[in-house]
Design an enzyme around this catalytic site. Structure first.
Site, PDB file in Angstrom:
ATOM      1  CG  HIS A 173      -2.230   0.699   0.879  1.00  0.00           C
ATOM      2  ND1 HIS A 173      -2.275   2.014   0.494  1.00  0.00           N
ATOM      3  CD2 HIS A 173      -3.499   0.264   0.865  1.00  0.00           C
ATOM      4  CE1 HIS A 173      -3.520   2.351   0.261  1.00  0.00           C
ATOM      5  NE2 HIS A 173      -4.280   1.326   0.473  1.00  0.00           N
ATOM      6  CB  ALA A 174       4.037   2.070  -1.731  1.00  0.00           C
ATOM      7  CE1 TYR A 175      -1.637   4.908   1.691  1.00  0.00           C
ATOM      8  CE2 TYR A 175      -2.737   6.451   0.239  1.00  0.00           C
ATOM      9  CZ  TYR A 175      -2.790   5.461   1.206  1.00  0.00           C
ATOM     10  OH  TYR A 175      -4.011   5.028   1.667  1.00  0.00           O
ATOM     11  CG  ASP A 242     -10.781   4.028  -3.250  1.00  0.00           C
ATOM     12  OD1 ASP A 242     -11.361   4.074  -2.141  1.00  0.00           O
ATOM     13  OD2 ASP A 242      -9.966   3.132  -3.564  1.00  0.00           O
ATOM     14  CD  GLU A 305      -4.247   0.147  -2.771  1.00  0.00           C
ATOM     15  OE1 GLU A 305      -4.610   1.334  -2.760  1.00  0.00           O
ATOM     16  OE2 GLU A 305      -4.955  -0.779  -2.339  1.00  0.00           O
TER      17      GLU A 305
HETATM   18  C1  G6D Z   1      -7.400   1.229  -0.529  1.00  0.00           C
HETATM   19  O1  G6D Z   1      -9.274   1.220  -2.029  1.00  0.00           O
HETATM   20  C2  G6D Z   1      -8.900   1.349  -0.677  1.00  0.00           C
HETATM   21  C3  G6D Z   1      -9.363   2.678  -0.109  1.00  0.00           C
HETATM   22  O2  G6D Z   1     -10.775   2.741  -0.183  1.00  0.00           O
HETATM   23  C4  G6D Z   1      -8.911   2.804   1.337  1.00  0.00           C
HETATM   24  O3  G6D Z   1      -9.335   4.039   1.880  1.00  0.00           O
HETATM   25  C5  G6D Z   1      -7.400   2.700   1.375  1.00  0.00           C
HETATM   26  O4  G6D Z   1      -7.012   1.448   0.831  1.00  0.00           O
HETATM   27  C6  G6D Z   1      -6.866   2.791   2.790  1.00  0.00           C
HETATM   28  O5  G6D Z   1      -6.759   2.115  -1.373  1.00  0.00           O
END
Ligand code: G6D
Length: 339
Positions: A173-175, A242, A305
């Site tokens: 879940h890298a931003y 999203d 992701e």
């Molecule tokens: C993922 O798709 C989900 C988002 O809805 C969530 O808010 C995030 O993870 C933390 O990107």
């Protein structure tokens, strides 16, 4: 060059920070908590720049629920009602978002402190996860490996074996934010090799239908500023993206996504053999999130992701992320950094 050091103590456990630097002075670092990808540092004329968002303390990660740069599992994205069927048996796993299960539920990979070590140019995390840990069936032995190469690539490998039929759909879940200064990602160019995304219901659970990207703000078939898409989405509640992008058939020679800072000439190419990428433009982020060197705001970062489409759990047209006894699974996502 490599280093393992104490990052902090939390809940009676020691959280370690593990770092690697390659011959081009590009570095990565990870935290044992959540097998978290803490930094990707590239050298610039003004010093080393982190291409990832991060927080200063482990408490910040625990308090927020944005899964910032966490390893995600057993299952990325959402399982409606936390319910699924394997081999004609129905399972119910713990919920953590209304009545649904997001990112492996309340005891997912992001909540574990992983055994950690450095081996050559690899940072390696191991964990045994039992049904008592996270309510999913099967005891899973998982290894997550971050490899830093001397041609400026980062490979994340997810390997698992199970003692019984279960599910395994991990991701990172890298931003990302490729800007050195304090701004959001709307100026960055994005490309995603995808023709359609999944239709989602009001709880962001896939309906099983797909929506064509072409001619819509969701279309990233050609590099374009993220802000251009965001402008076109202001009339929807999310005011951003999203969504689960279904990738074109895999081709090792073609990146599945590209994120580019055209001003600083920094880009990241994403390669995955998985069939989907969730694109999330951090639409509701705000100043309550204490990012290092960045002010919390909508689109402060973008998450890409890589995963198997989450609705594969009830629709085999979208893939298969089961794992059975004697059938280990191995997934890899590759990030090629150009600077
Ligand atoms: C993922 O798709 C989900 C988002 O809805 C969530 O808010 C995030 O993870 C933390 O990107």
């Amino acid at each position: 060059m490599s280093k393992k050091e104490v990052f902090s103590e939390f809940n009676g456990e020691t959280i370690y920070k593990l770092s690697l630097t390659n011959q081009n002075n590009m570095s990565i670092s990870c935290l044992s908590y959540g097998a978290n990808w803490y930094e990707l540092l590239v050298p610039t004329k003004n010093g080393k720049q982190n291409l990832l968002l991060n927080f200063p303390t482990i408490e910040d990660y625990v308090r927020t629920n944005e899964y910032l740069n966490m390893s995600i599992g057993r299952t990325a994205s959402r399982i409606g009602k936390g319910e699924f069927v394997l081999d004609q048996q129905t399972y119910h796993v713990d919920h953590n978002e209304g009545g649904n299960t997001l990112h492996g539920g309340p005891h997912g990979f992001n909540r574990l402190n992983w055994e950690s070590r450095i081996q050559g140019n690899q940072i390696i995390f191991d964990r045994r996860i039992t049904p008592a840990d996270d309510s999913f069936p099967g005891t899973l032995d998982v290894t997550i490996t971050y490899t830093l190469t001397n041609d400026n690539q980062v490979l994340i490998d997810y390997k698992a074996k199970s003692d019984a039929l279960t599910v395994f759909n991990p991701t990172s879940h890298a931003y990302w934010n490729l800007n050195a200064d304090d701004r959001n990602v709307n100026n960055l160019n994005l490309y995603v090799r995808s023709a359609e995304h999944l239709e989602l219901d009001h709880e962001k659970i896939p309906t099983g239908k797909t929506v064509k990207n072409s001619g819509t703000p969701y279309d990233f078939r050609h590099l374009k500023p993220i802000g251009q898409a965001i402008e076109g989405l202001q009339d929807i509640p999310e005011k951003g993206i999203d969504d689960v992008y279904i990738l074109d058939d895999h081709d090792d020679s073609l990146p599945d996504a590209i994120l580019e800072n055209p001003e600083q000439k920094i880009s990241v190419e994403f390669y995955t053999e998985r069939n989907a990428i969730v694109l999330f433009t951090s639409n509701a982020f705000g100043e309550d999130q204490p990012f290092i060197n960045k002010t919390g705001q909508p689109q402060v970062g973008v998450a890409l992701e890589a995963q198997t489409a989450p609705n594969a759990i009830f629709d085999s047209r979208f893939g298969d992320f089961t794992i059975d006894k004697g059938q280990p699974r191995h997934y890899q996502t590759k990030y090629r950094v150009i600077f």
